[in-house]
Design a protein around this motif. Structure first.
Motif, short mmCIF file in Angstrom:
data_model
loop_
_atom_site.label_atom_id
_atom_site.label_comp_id
_atom_site.label_asym_id
_atom_site.label_seq_id
_atom_site.Cartn_x
_atom_site.Cartn_y
_atom_site.Cartn_z
N LEU A 50 -41.11 -24.74 -9.25
CA LEU A 50 -39.74 -25.08 -9.19
C LEU A 50 -39.23 -24.86 -7.71
CD1 LEU A 50 -37.92 -23.25 -12.23
CD2 LEU A 50 -38.67 -25.75 -12.00
N THR A 55 -30.67 -23.53 -6.32
CA THR A 55 -30.56 -23.05 -7.85
C THR A 55 -29.98 -24.02 -8.67
OG1 THR A 55 -29.99 -20.81 -6.64
CG2 THR A 55 -29.01 -21.15 -8.82
N LYS A 58 -32.42 -26.09 -10.21
CA LYS A 58 -33.49 -25.44 -11.29
C LYS A 58 -32.63 -25.39 -12.31
CE LYS A 58 -35.90 -22.65 -7.67
NZ LYS A 58 -35.93 -21.10 -6.89
N GLN A 59 -31.61 -24.96 -12.48
CA GLN A 59 -30.95 -24.83 -13.53
C GLN A 59 -30.75 -26.45 -14.47
OE1 GLN A 59 -26.77 -23.84 -12.60
NE2 GLN A 59 -27.23 -21.90 -11.72
N GLU A 60 -30.51 -27.61 -13.66
CA GLU A 60 -30.60 -28.68 -14.11
C GLU A 60 -31.81 -29.11 -14.59
OE1 GLU A 60 -27.85 -30.50 -14.54
OE2 GLU A 60 -28.93 -31.69 -15.56
N VAL A 62 -34.57 -27.26 -15.56
CA VAL A 62 -34.91 -26.35 -16.57
C VAL A 62 -34.08 -26.68 -17.96
CG1 VAL A 62 -35.24 -24.06 -17.83
CG2 VAL A 62 -35.85 -24.54 -15.40
N GLY A 63 -32.72 -27.06 -17.74
CA GLY A 63 -31.89 -27.26 -18.77
C GLY A 63 -32.33 -28.52 -19.32
N THR A 64 -32.57 -29.62 -18.55
CA THR A 64 -33.18 -31.01 -19.08
C THR A 64 -34.38 -31.00 -19.70
OG1 THR A 64 -32.05 -31.94 -17.13
CG2 THR A 64 -33.60 -33.41 -18.32
N GLU A 65 -35.54 -30.21 -19.19
CA GLU A 65 -36.64 -29.83 -20.01
C GLU A 65 -36.56 -29.28 -21.30
OE1 GLU A 65 -40.35 -29.80 -18.82
OE2 GLU A 65 -39.41 -31.46 -18.28
N LEU A 66 -35.55 -27.97 -21.34
CA LEU A 66 -35.49 -27.31 -22.73
C LEU A 66 -34.88 -28.26 -23.94
CD1 LEU A 66 -35.34 -23.70 -21.70
CD2 LEU A 66 -37.16 -25.03 -22.35
N ILE A 67 -34.05 -29.21 -23.34
CA ILE A 67 -33.23 -29.96 -24.32
C ILE A 67 -34.19 -31.29 -24.62
CG2 ILE A 67 -31.27 -31.61 -24.36
CD1 ILE A 67 -29.88 -29.75 -22.61
N ASN A 68 -34.96 -31.66 -23.78
CA ASN A 68 -35.67 -32.91 -24.10
C ASN A 68 -36.92 -32.37 -24.88
OD1 ASN A 68 -34.16 -34.56 -22.88
ND2 ASN A 68 -35.21 -34.75 -20.95
N ARG A 69 -37.49 -31.36 -24.64
CA ARG A 69 -38.66 -30.89 -25.51
C ARG A 69 -38.49 -30.79 -26.92
NH1 ARG A 69 -42.54 -27.45 -21.62
NH2 ARG A 69 -42.64 -28.77 -19.68
N MET A 70 -37.24 -30.66 -27.26
CA MET A 70 -36.86 -30.55 -28.68
C MET A 70 -37.43 -31.89 -29.65
SD MET A 70 -33.30 -30.13 -30.72
CE MET A 70 -32.58 -31.62 -30.25
N MET B 169 -28.60 -21.31 -17.66
CA MET B 169 -30.07 -21.80 -18.38
C MET B 169 -30.78 -20.34 -18.51
SD MET B 169 -29.99 -24.35 -20.01
CE MET B 169 -31.59 -24.40 -20.80
N ARG B 337 -23.60 -28.91 -21.84
CA ARG B 337 -23.89 -29.20 -20.60
C ARG B 337 -23.17 -30.60 -20.23
NH1 ARG B 337 -27.53 -26.14 -17.92
NH2 ARG B 337 -28.41 -27.88 -16.85
N TYR B 366 -38.04 -26.05 -31.35
CA TYR B 366 -39.00 -26.81 -30.83
C TYR B 366 -40.40 -26.83 -31.59
CZ TYR B 366 -36.10 -25.77 -26.50
OH TYR B 366 -35.23 -25.60 -25.69
#
Lengths: 71, 496
Positions: A50, A55, A58-60, A62-70, B169, B337, B366
């Motif tokens: 990262l 900051t 990074k929040q954006e 990781v947030g996008t990554e963790l939402i999309n990986r579902m 996050m 968000r 996940y």
């Protein structure tokens, strides 16, 4: 008083290193290892993923990554 | 999307972490164990004034120094990997992981660096008592370092003392004491550190036995074996007791880990403990897991299917229900968000409520296939048995050494000297088997129920991780060869 103590500590380490026999090779191993770890591995092979983001970014990210990986 | 994360990247990142952790753990337990043995020997020197104990302590200190020098900072490579290979995880854990590791780093540097120097350089420069204190504080520094690392590891197995902040996050620490002194951390610390004393004791006995085989350093070897066996027997008994406590905690907080340790597919009440094959101890698993011979122990299929009664009186959810609630949590996070970005506070509040209700199952969102929730059964089953079997062997072994030492027959039992020599690798095998149980058994989670490996890993190319995997393999192997080479040379030289 403090100056005397600092000089005493300095001499303690200086004499300790000077009088080392079998310890010299160990110190060489430690220094080579630390050089390889920090100046080769960390710099060239382990940059922070990262790095370069502030900051909020990074929040954006990781947030996008963790939402999309579902999905 | 998950499809964009190459599964081989996850496996290579895991393999790299496992490789570096395994190598790192070759050095750490010997440091922790030898520190106690040499501390006792120097105490005997200071209290008795007998120069023999000084020479004895100095010899083991030399081997401690070799191991310390080769092993020092090898754990930092694990921390490099967090930022590169596990960036989602690193951000998500926030200061919970960072705080213990920072404390560990500062303590390790200042305590160990200061007192190690006094220990090696100060024999003729500081008083006997100050030197003795430095020797013990070197060991204490290493042990306190281990404490913080184990606190971080325990939090991953049993996350407590934090709240997830969906805006940043990150998980934010709300109760430092709950993190630092969680029951899982306390038990893990005792179990891990005391089992490391076993490694140190086995090492001292094995090396001493080699001298007896070679008919050298007789007095030194016998005295070293006596001290090490006392440490080893104490450590092996406490390790067994904390192992029992650990199994009970695993049953409460990581029931799947216990089920795969036992290869238990269908659980029930009055569950026997499988020794091997069909050899079982009636009701023992129920007793270990619930402290009640009639206690219910869920098996792998029971945990996946749910529907059984939990100790708190609620009904266990099935894996599918947990996955559904996990997906609801992640969807609520996305809604939160989005609502925040558009300034819709009411929608954000509603989403936050849904997120909070489903947060305990966040990580299940996940999981694509419920089979992924079951760790490798064969590896776990055998690793557990190797650890426990060797643990029992160590109790008998140290007891026998002490008994023969007391009877003054230790020198004459040649076969035991050879057994003692081969007990050194067995101690390492047991120690690593324990870590296999702990770490393989918590798969697929990096943080139990919160973040599986497929969500924690960075979006990297597997090729780069493969490259560094082989660099580490070469680097650590060279270090290990150097350690063994220098140690063997020093041991052959004998006591000075």
């Amino acid at each position: 008083m403090i100056r005397k103590q600092i000089i005493g500590i300095y001499r303690f380490y200086r004499d300790g290193f000077r009088e080392m026999t079998w310890g010299r090779i160990l110190w060489a191993i430690i220094l080579i290892k630390l050089f390889v770890m920090f100046f080769i591995l960390k710099l060239f092979f382990f940059p922070s993923f990262l790095k370069g983001m502030n900051t909020e970014e990074k929040q954006e990210y990781v947030g996008t990554e963790l939402i999309n990986r579902m999905y | 999307m998950l499809e964009t994360i190459d599964l081989s990247m996850i496996n290579w990142a895991r393999a790299q972490f496992a490789l570096t952790a395994i190598y790192h753990w070759l050095f750490v337990p010997l440091t922790l164990g030898l520190a106690v043995v040499m501390g006792i020997m120097e105490t005997l020197y200071v209290t008795s004034g007998n120069e023999f104990w000084k020479r004895t302590a100095k010899f083991w200190m030399k081997l401690f120094g070799i191991n310390f020098a080769i092993g020092v900072a090898t754990g930092l490579i694990l921390e490099f990997q967090f930022g590169t290979n596990w960036s989602n995880y690193s951000w998500f854990v926030g200061d919970i992981f960072g705080a213990p590791l920072a404390i560990e780093g500062i303590l390790a540097f200042f305590m160990e660096a200061t007192f190690v120097a006094v220990m090696f350089f100060g024999w003729n420069k500081v008083s006997k008592k100050f030197h003795l204190a430095s020797t013990w504080l070197t060991g204490l520094g290493a042990t306190i370092s281990a404490w913080w690392i184990l606190v971080a590891n325990s939090w991953m197995q049993y996350p407590v003392g934090m709240e997830f902040n969906p805006e940043t996050m990150r998980n934010e620490m709300v109760d430092f004491m709950a993190v630092a002194f969680s029951p899982v951390a306390v038990t893990k610390f005792l179990h891990t550190v005391l089992s490391s004393w076993i490694v140190g004791a086995a090492f001292v006995i094995g090396v001493s036995a080699w001298y007896l085989i070679r008919k050298r350093e007789k007095e030194f070897a016998l005295a070293s074996m006596r001290v090490a066996a006392s440490v080893g027997l104490f450590a092996a008994l406490v390790t067994a007791a904390t192992g029992d406590k650990s199994a009970y905690q695993v049953a409460q907080v990581q029931p799947m880990k216990l089920a795969v340790m036992e290869a238990l597919y269908e659980g029930g009440t009055h569950e026997p403990l499988t020794v091997v094959g069909t050899l079982k101890i009636p009701e023992m698993l129920s007793l270990l897991a619930t402290h009640d011979t009639e206690g219910y122990v869920p098996g792998i299929n029971n945990i996946l299917n749910g529907g059984y009664r939990l100790p708190d009186g609620t009904t266990a959810l099935s894996a599918d229900e947990k996955i559904k609630r996990g997906k609801e949590a992640i969807a609520a996070l996305a809604d939160f968000r989005k609502a925040k970005a558009s300034g819709d506070e009411t929608a954000a509040e509603t989403a936050l409520q849904t997120l909070d209700e489903n947060m305990p199952y966040f990580g299940y969102g996940y999981i694509k296939d419920t089979k992924a929730l079951v760790p490798h059964v064969g590896m776990m089953f055998w690793a557990f048995r190797v650890m426990v079997g060797l643990g029992m062997y160590f109790i008998a072994f140290f007891f026998l050494i002490l008994f023969l030492s007391w009877k003054k027959r230790l020198e004459r039992v040649n076969w035991l000297h050879h057994v003692a020599l081969w007990t050194i690798p067995l101690a390492y095998i047991a120690s690593h088997a324990g870590w296999l149980v702990a770490e393989v058994g918590r798969q697929p989670w990096t943080i139990q129920d919160m973040l599986p490996v497929n969500a924690a890993v960075s979006k990297l190319d597997a090729g780069s991780v493969q490259t560094t995997f082989f660099i580490f393999l070469v680097m650590f192997t060279v270090l290990l060869i150097a350690e063994i080479g220098i140690m063997v040379k020093t041991i052959r030289k004998g006591v000075e």
